[in-house]
Write an enzyme that holds these catalytic residues in place. Structure first.
Site, short mmCIF file in Angstrom:
data_model
loop_
_atom_site.label_atom_id
_atom_site.label_comp_id
_atom_site.label_asym_id
_atom_site.label_seq_id
_atom_site.Cartn_x
_atom_site.Cartn_y
_atom_site.Cartn_z
N CYS A 69 -22.16 -19.13 -5.68
CA CYS A 69 -22.22 -18.49 -4.35
C CYS A 69 -22.20 -16.97 -4.48
CB CYS A 69 -21.02 -18.95 -3.52
SG CYS A 69 -20.89 -18.15 -1.91
N SER A 79 -15.81 -0.18 5.99
CA SER A 79 -14.37 -0.02 6.14
C SER A 79 -13.96 1.41 5.73
CB SER A 79 -13.66 -1.05 5.28
OG SER A 79 -12.31 -1.05 5.53
N ASP A 84 0.83 -1.22 0.00
CA ASP A 84 0.00 0.00 0.00
C ASP A 84 0.86 1.26 0.00
OD1 ASP A 84 -2.15 -1.64 0.29
OD2 ASP A 84 -2.67 -1.01 2.32
N CYS A 137 -19.02 1.28 1.84
CA CYS A 137 -18.34 0.23 2.62
C CYS A 137 -18.01 0.75 4.03
CB CYS A 137 -17.09 -0.21 1.89
SG CYS A 137 -16.12 -1.42 2.80
C1 B12 Z 1 -8.64 1.39 -1.57
C2 B12 Z 1 -8.70 0.10 -0.80
C3 B12 Z 1 -9.84 -0.17 -0.05
C4 B12 Z 1 -11.12 0.63 -0.21
C5 B12 Z 1 -11.82 0.17 -1.52
C6 B12 Z 1 -11.96 -1.35 -1.62
C7 B12 Z 1 -12.12 -1.91 -3.01
N1 B12 Z 1 -12.60 -3.12 -3.08
O1 B12 Z 1 -11.80 -1.28 -4.00
C8 B12 Z 1 -11.86 0.30 1.12
C9 B12 Z 1 -11.50 1.35 2.16
C10 B12 Z 1 -13.38 0.21 1.02
C11 B12 Z 1 -11.19 -1.02 1.49
C12 B12 Z 1 -11.76 -1.95 2.32
C13 B12 Z 1 -11.16 -3.15 2.67
N2 B12 Z 1 -9.90 -3.54 2.39
CO1 B12 Z 1 -8.74 -2.57 1.19
N3 B12 Z 1 -7.56 -1.84 -0.07
C14 B12 Z 1 -7.61 -0.80 -0.83
C15 B12 Z 1 -6.34 -0.69 -1.69
C16 B12 Z 1 -5.41 0.37 -1.08
C17 B12 Z 1 -6.62 -0.39 -3.17
C18 B12 Z 1 -7.76 -1.22 -3.78
C19 B12 Z 1 -8.15 -0.73 -5.14
O2 B12 Z 1 -7.28 -0.52 -5.97
N4 B12 Z 1 -9.45 -0.50 -5.39
C20 B12 Z 1 -9.94 0.02 -6.65
C21 B12 Z 1 -10.70 -1.05 -7.39
C22 B12 Z 1 -11.20 -0.51 -8.73
O3 B12 Z 1 -9.75 -2.03 -7.64
P1 B12 Z 1 -10.09 -3.55 -7.65
O4 B12 Z 1 -11.00 -3.91 -6.54
O5 B12 Z 1 -8.78 -4.26 -7.73
O6 B12 Z 1 -10.92 -3.61 -9.02
C23 B12 Z 1 -10.58 -4.37 -10.11
C24 B12 Z 1 -11.61 -5.45 -10.27
O7 B12 Z 1 -12.89 -4.88 -10.05
C25 B12 Z 1 -11.36 -5.84 -11.69
N5 B12 Z 1 -12.51 -6.42 -12.34
C26 B12 Z 1 -13.81 -6.46 -11.98
N6 B12 Z 1 -14.54 -7.10 -12.86
C27 B12 Z 1 -13.70 -7.50 -13.80
C28 B12 Z 1 -13.94 -8.21 -14.97
C29 B12 Z 1 -12.88 -8.49 -15.80
C30 B12 Z 1 -13.12 -9.24 -17.03
C31 B12 Z 1 -11.56 -8.03 -15.48
C32 B12 Z 1 -10.41 -8.33 -16.35
C33 B12 Z 1 -11.33 -7.31 -14.29
C34 B12 Z 1 -12.41 -7.06 -13.49
O8 B12 Z 1 -10.98 -4.64 -12.38
C35 B12 Z 1 -10.73 -3.61 -11.44
C36 B12 Z 1 -9.53 -2.81 -11.86
O9 B12 Z 1 -8.37 -3.61 -12.00
C37 B12 Z 1 -5.75 -2.15 -1.56
C38 B12 Z 1 -4.23 -2.23 -1.57
C39 B12 Z 1 -3.68 -1.99 -2.95
N7 B12 Z 1 -2.70 -1.12 -3.05
O10 B12 Z 1 -4.14 -2.58 -3.90
C40 B12 Z 1 -6.33 -2.60 -0.20
C41 B12 Z 1 -6.70 -4.09 -0.04
C42 B12 Z 1 -7.48 -4.51 -1.27
N8 B12 Z 1 -7.61 -4.07 1.10
C43 B12 Z 1 -7.50 -5.09 1.86
C44 B12 Z 1 -8.35 -5.35 2.97
C45 B12 Z 1 -7.91 -6.44 3.94
C46 B12 Z 1 -9.56 -4.64 3.12
C47 B12 Z 1 -10.70 -4.95 4.11
C48 B12 Z 1 -10.98 -6.43 4.30
C49 B12 Z 1 -10.35 -4.26 5.47
C50 B12 Z 1 -11.39 -4.42 6.56
N9 B12 Z 1 -11.51 -5.57 7.20
O11 B12 Z 1 -12.07 -3.47 6.87
C51 B12 Z 1 -11.90 -4.22 3.44
C52 B12 Z 1 -12.66 -5.12 2.47
C53 B12 Z 1 -13.71 -4.43 1.66
C54 B12 Z 1 -13.92 -5.08 0.30
N10 B12 Z 1 -14.86 -6.00 0.19
O12 B12 Z 1 -13.21 -4.74 -0.66
C55 B12 Z 1 -6.41 -6.04 1.39
C56 B12 Z 1 -7.03 -7.27 0.71
C57 B12 Z 1 -6.28 -8.58 0.94
C58 B12 Z 1 -6.92 -9.70 0.15
N11 B12 Z 1 -6.97 -10.87 0.71
O13 B12 Z 1 -7.36 -9.50 -0.97
C59 B12 Z 1 -5.58 -5.10 0.42
C60 B12 Z 1 -4.94 -5.79 -0.76
C61 B12 Z 1 -4.51 -4.42 1.30
C62 B12 Z 1 -3.29 -5.31 1.54
N12 B12 Z 1 -2.12 -4.85 1.18
O14 B12 Z 1 -3.39 -6.41 2.03
N13 B12 Z 1 -9.99 -1.16 0.88
S1 SF4 Z 2 -16.17 -4.81 4.40
FE1 SF4 Z 2 -18.27 -4.82 5.21
S2 SF4 Z 2 -19.26 -3.02 4.32
FE2 SF4 Z 2 -17.38 -3.39 3.14
S3 SF4 Z 2 -18.01 -4.66 1.42
FE3 SF4 Z 2 -17.40 -6.10 3.04
S4 SF4 Z 2 -19.30 -6.51 4.17
FE4 SF4 Z 2 -19.67 -4.70 2.93
S1 SF4 Z 3 -15.90 -14.69 -2.19
FE1 SF4 Z 3 -18.11 -14.43 -1.94
S2 SF4 Z 3 -18.98 -15.48 -3.71
FE2 SF4 Z 3 -16.89 -16.21 -3.53
S3 SF4 Z 3 -17.04 -18.07 -2.29
FE3 SF4 Z 3 -16.61 -16.38 -0.86
S4 SF4 Z 3 -18.66 -15.71 -0.17
FE4 SF4 Z 3 -18.96 -16.96 -2.00
#
Ligand code: B12
Ligand code: SF4
Ligand code: SF4
Length: 351
Positions: A194, A219, A137, A217
């Site tokens: 799922c 978070s 990050d 979210c």
């Molecule tokens: C910003 C961020 C957040 C934001 C936004 C989350 C999000 N999902 O985007 C917020 C604050 C909400 C957040 C929350 C959390 N986060 Co966070 N977050 C980040 C961060 C810094 C960037 C993520 C990002 O780039 N988001 C922007 C979106 C657009 O990116 P993306 O999800 O990768 O999207 C791609 C997909 O959607 C894909 N896609 C979708 N459909 C399709 C279809 C096709 C065909 C293709 C090719 C691609 C594709 O394309 C997009 C662009 O590449 C990363 C660390 C990092 N530097 O990457 C950590 C990270 C993702 N977070 C992490 C964690 C642990 C969390 C939480 C669990 C924390 C908590 N317990 O509260 C929650 C989980 C929420 C959730 N369900 O995502 C971990 C995840 C570890 C893992 N096992 O994956 C990371 C990797 C940090 C780390 N270094 O460990 N987070």
């Molecule tokens: S971290 Fe909590 S609020 Fe964020 S996507 Fe997961 S279940 Fe929803």
């Molecule tokens: S990431 Fe979500 S959809 Fe995939 S196995 Fe876990 S609960 Fe089910």
């Protein structure tokens, strides 16, 4: 040492460092990823996280972070230390404070970065002129997408990386290097039909499979948003005062997660079993000293306190809580005053 032998040596050393796994990929994500990221940004899903606009799609191209890069080494470090049943019981107890289980111990950024640095130094012994850069990050890099491309796991519908045996409860990190290593292949998704994570989300933040609207979210709302949490999300927040684990708690692949023995991730200050009222009593000095070294420190005392106050607004009506809110309604910090006024109303006491 040829490229295959070097790759094997790196993976073995990563295991010795306590890393769950280590896989390698090339420095660019597909144009489809660039499109998806651009769309996500255009839809405003990033909320107030300004660093996203600053770097745009460069996050998908590792040369933006290290111009000489030829390989991206992705690693995972597990953080789960708790019992699942106990965790669910805390979440269901309205008077208890729920802190995301990743934040109960020391800040993972430092812990994982030092492991990656160690891995880099190990490679340097084998290849003295290597160039490398650890990232947790700490630089714009789409870690989940690179980890998916490296086959470290697959992307779940909650948008996080997961694996069959070990689920998703680990952090990701990257070591960028100028070495041309053997890339691993992507692995197929096992989510199937799922969609439990999507249904379990208290605020419907997973707006489509693999896509999170950060503005919804918990978070984001409790950690990243500097402003007061919008009224529409306060009830759904329940007792979650820092982060949220719901989408991962329901995932069938996390059922067999083994607790991490990592000393740095063990619970500090009893944060896994503490009441909201106990935390409300902490003053700023206590917050500063107890949270030093924790990821929670970064949000600051006022955001922390306002999250606790909102969670107290979700407790069954109580004259005691109402009386605790009265002096806070005139607090000079607007986050605290606004939260206290709302919570007071939930307990049926007009200001
Ligand atoms: C910003 C961020 C957040 C934001 C936004 C989350 C999000 N999902 O985007 C917020 C604050 C909400 C957040 C929350 C959390 N986060 Co966070 N977050 C980040 C961060 C810094 C960037 C993520 C990002 O780039 N988001 C922007 C979106 C657009 O990116 P993306 O999800 O990768 O999207 C791609 C997909 O959607 C894909 N896609 C979708 N459909 C399709 C279809 C096709 C065909 C293709 C090719 C691609 C594709 O394309 C997009 C662009 O590449 C990363 C660390 C990092 N530097 O990457 C950590 C990270 C993702 N977070 C992490 C964690 C642990 C969390 C939480 C669990 C924390 C908590 N317990 O509260 C929650 C989980 C929420 C959730 N369900 O995502 C971990 C995840 C570890 C893992 N096992 O994956 C990371 C990797 C940090 C780390 N270094 O460990 N987070
Ligand atoms: S971290 Fe909590 S609020 Fe964020 S996507 Fe997961 S279940 Fe929803
Ligand atoms: S990431 Fe979500 S959809 Fe995939 S196995 Fe876990 S609960 Fe089910």
């Amino acid at each position: 040492m040829n490229s295959n032998e070097l790759t094997l040596a790196i993976r073995q050393h990563a295991q010795q460092l306590g890393l769950l796994d280590c896989k390698i990929t090339t420095p660019n994500l597909s144009p489809e990823h660039d499109e998806k990221l651009s769309l996500w940004l255009a839809q405003g899903f990033k909320g107030e996280m300004s660093f996203f606009h600053k770097h745009g799609i460069s996050r998908n191209h590792a040369e933006y972070v290290l111009p000489e890069v030829k390989s991206v080494i992705m690693v995972a470090l597990p953080y789960w230390t708790e019992d699942f049943d106990q965790t669910r019981a805390i979440l269901a107890d309205e008077k208890a404070a729920y802190i995301s289980r990743y934040a109960l111990g020391r800040d993972y950024h430092k812990v994982l970065r030092s492991r990656l640095k160690n891995l880099g130094q190990y490679i340097e012994q084998l290849v003295p002129d290597v160039i490398y850069r650890p990232v947790v990050d700490s630089a714009p890099l789409s870690e989940v997408s690179f980890a998916t491309q490296a086959g470290l796991g697959w992307r779940g519908k909650h948008s996080l990386l997961l694996q069959k045996q070990t689920g998703s409860l680990y952090f990701l990190g990257a070591l960028l290097t100028n070495l041309a290593l053997e890339p691993n292949e992507e692995i197929p998704s096992h989510c199937g039909q799922c969609s439990r994570c999507m249904q379990a989300c208290p605020t419907q933040a997973i707006v489509a499979p693999y896509t999170v609207d950060a503005r919804r979210c918990i978070s984001y709302l409790t950690i990243e948003l500097n402003d007061i949490i919008p009224v529409e999300f306060r009830k759904a927040m329940g007792n979650r005062i820092y982060g949220c684990d719901d989408c991962q708690l329901v995932c069938p692949f996390n059922r067999f997660t083994k607790p991490s023995q990592e000393a740095d991730f063990q619970v500090r200050h009893g944060l896994d079993q503490v009441s909201l009222v106990e935390l409300l009593a902490w003053d700023e000095t206590m917050f500063q000293s107890r949270m030093a070294g924790s990821p929670i420190y970064r949000i600051g005392y006022h955001k922390w306190l306002s999250n606790i106050i909102i969670a107290l607004g979700n407790v069954s009506k109580s004259a005691t809580i109402a009386s605790l809110m009265v002096p806070l309604c005139t607090h000079p910090n607007h986050l605290i005053a606004e939260a206290a006024k709302w919570t007071l109303l939930q307990h049926d006491y007009p200001e």
